[in-house]
Design an enzyme around this catalytic site. Structure first.
Site: not given
Length: 213
Positions: A43, A112, A141
């Site tokens: 990521r 997600s 996040k």
């Protein structure tokens, strides 16, 4: 209700250079694999595509050497270019149905889930597995909607047979509870990337998960 077919990945590392405390992410990834990580997602949200591509290509050499699947976060361009095993997308990214259309060879498509209502969507149906994000709010996040908690895992497990990946401040102290609530897989960032010994941290987590399965 458990996943419709066994999900072979139980410890999932989400890695970025920023999470590795100044250490080489390739070293962190390899140590984590040696400690028991089953699957790795790269990521890199704040780098240019060419930089992301270069990082992905280097990481894929490591994951291929150990026969561990590489998942790319968000970028369909990078995932296809490096021949990744799959991709993980969120609610604001390329929809799973579009991923299927553009990249039919994708072997694992993660999506997600931020609200229970999203379970009924066409996009959820197109995904192979669901990221339950976050279980507990985390600094890595901040753009999330629901803090699911362990009760949220249990609730989702009763509503879907898709594999559930628990992510969001997961560690050796709460992994057992998440698995027992119905998660098929524990995804971690800081618990491994920021650990003094990524290998030892991964091994401890894997043992907790295996004992809970």
């Amino acid at each position: 209700m458990k996943a419709s077919r066994p999900f072979p990945y139980h410890l999932y590392l989400v890695i970025s250079e920023a999470d590795c405390r100044g250490r080489d992410p390739l070293w962190v990834a390899e140590e984590a694999i040696l400690g028991g990580v089953d699957i790795i997602q790269l990521r890199e949200k704040h780098v240019a595509t060419d930089v992301f591509l270069d990082k992905a290509a280097q990481l894929k050499q490591v994951t291929d050497r150990h026969r561990v699947p590489l998942i790319i976060n968000d970028s369909l361009t990078v995932a296809m270019a490096v021949g990744a095993f799959g991709i993980h997308v969120g609610q604001q990214d390329t929809p799973p149905s579009e991923v299927r259309r553009v990249w039919p060879d994708c072997q694992l498509l993660g999506y997600s889930i931020e609200q229970q209502e999203q379970l009924q969507s066409r996009e959820t149906a197109a995904a192979d597995c669901l990221g339950v994000s976050p279980i507990f709010s985390t600094a890595t996040k901040t753009d999330t909607v629901t803090e699911w908690g362990i009760a949220g895992i249990r609730q989702l497990r009763g509503l879907t047979d898709k594999p559930l990946i628990a992510i969001g401040r997961m560690n050796a102290g709460n992994a057992r509870e998440a698995i027992r609530a119905g998660a098929d897989c524990i995804a971690v960032v800081s618990a491994i990337c920021a650990a003094d010994s990524p290998r030892k941290a991964a091994n401890e987590l894997k043992n907790v998960i295996n004992n809970a399965l």
